[in-house]
Enzyme design. Sequence first.
Site, PDB file in Angstrom:
ATOM      1  N   GLU A 281       0.846  -1.230   0.034  1.00  0.00           N
ATOM      2  CA  GLU A 281       0.092   0.158  -0.007  1.00  0.00           C
ATOM      3  C   GLU A 281       0.767   1.233  -0.064  1.00  0.00           C
ATOM      4  OE1 GLU A 281      -2.389  -1.846   3.430  1.00  0.00           O
ATOM      5  OE2 GLU A 281      -3.866  -0.852   2.267  1.00  0.00           O
ATOM      6  N   GLU A 301      -4.025  -9.225   3.953  1.00  0.00           N
ATOM      7  CA  GLU A 301      -5.185  -9.091   4.844  1.00  0.00           C
ATOM      8  C   GLU A 301      -6.252  -9.932   4.990  1.00  0.00           C
ATOM      9  OE1 GLU A 301      -3.375  -7.004   2.882  1.00  0.00           O
ATOM     10  OE2 GLU A 301      -3.080  -5.162   4.057  1.00  0.00           O
TER      11      GLU A 301
END
Length: 432
Positions: A281, A301
């Site tokens: 990210e 995640e």
Amino acid sequence: MSEYKKPIPVIQPWTSEFWRATKQHKLLIQKCNDCGIDIFYPRKYCPECWSSNLGWSEASGKAKVYTYTIMMDMVEPKFMPDLPYVLAMVDLEEGIRMTTRIVDCDPQDVAIGMDVEVVFEDISEDCALPMFRPVTGKKKDKDKVSPAQNETRPPDTIEMSTDSYQTIMYEVGGANNSICRITLNRPDKFNAINRQMARELIHAFRNIRDVSSVGVVVLSGAGKEAFCTGGDLEIFPSLAEHQNCLNWMGHEGLDVQRAITDCEKVVICKIDGHCLAGGLELALCCDLIYAKESARIGTTEINMGILPGWGGTARLPRSMPVFRAREIVYSGRKDYTAKEMYEMGFLTRVFKDDEFEEKFEEIVAGIASKKPIALRMGKEVMARSAEGGSIETALAVERNGITWLTYSPDIQAVMDMYREKPGRLVEQQKKA
Ligand SMILES: [Zn+2]
């Protein structure tokens, strides 16, 4: 009165009364004598009832700042000597909202809700410009933070300096100090991001924005194991409440992303080793992403029942074809090779391990040799375009930006050089 070099208002029959009053340092508000409304700016007809039976009343000159922006750069050349200055909208006591400038104070002291009063700058025989200045004694109000507010805020990044970082390294160097290197420096934790690192990254990227010699920022990870493996799982117990979790995602996370995307430099991500979850990210916020062939990339995640929450779920589909982005998010794979990711449309380039350093540095030096202001403008225009706004918006930003670049004095010099010797471009091409 010395000669006024900036544009002067064009006085129309229906605005002449307003401008005449400014010469006596009075601020007038137009009134409709039929329906009673206040009118600003002055017009021929009442915008409410179309009556031409209009009159005037004098304003108290007291106002509050409704909103403002500090002009740092990118203004019409005649306004350059005034930089930095504050453009604001103020609400007059009488209920009128005016666009104006806030003067007689440090731009940093201006705040929304601040009490201001009108002052006039005489600019010609016919008119003076109404501007506003802080009412003395009130301008410090915004510094007062109640103790309750203090408790809920994380330790302030303002106390930090670039010498005091504990979790990142920060170094400005290269030819003409054009390169800043920001290195995630927790190699024993695979450069995982904890709250301290998040705050330091925010500080570093905001700080570098103001260093005008720098055109390029290289974001990398210390050690050979990882660029970054995301949020440090050790902090998760501290996020056990919704409120804390929201602060971590919504405040620190979003602020890190914004600090990177808004820093106005070309940010180049260097992926050596693992680049996972929050690490991916971070990379997604950069302008260019280069990876070593042996790097391993993915978002993990979903394996914990959550999703990339630092911009990954939102940014991946904007950064590559959407059917491939979905696989990356849904599969939770952490072993995508750099080559696979490149073929899926994600990376800028992949280099073989033994060539990586050399090729990467070549690219960094090449981009860093360009004018920082041109890089910055390119970033701005391409961001507007890539974000999916309307093409007209992007084209407007482009026109504006290139006009501004063309007026910049050092670029004028370069253009003169080409004008004097039109064959230069071709000669350079031949040499290369
Ligand atoms: Zn009216």
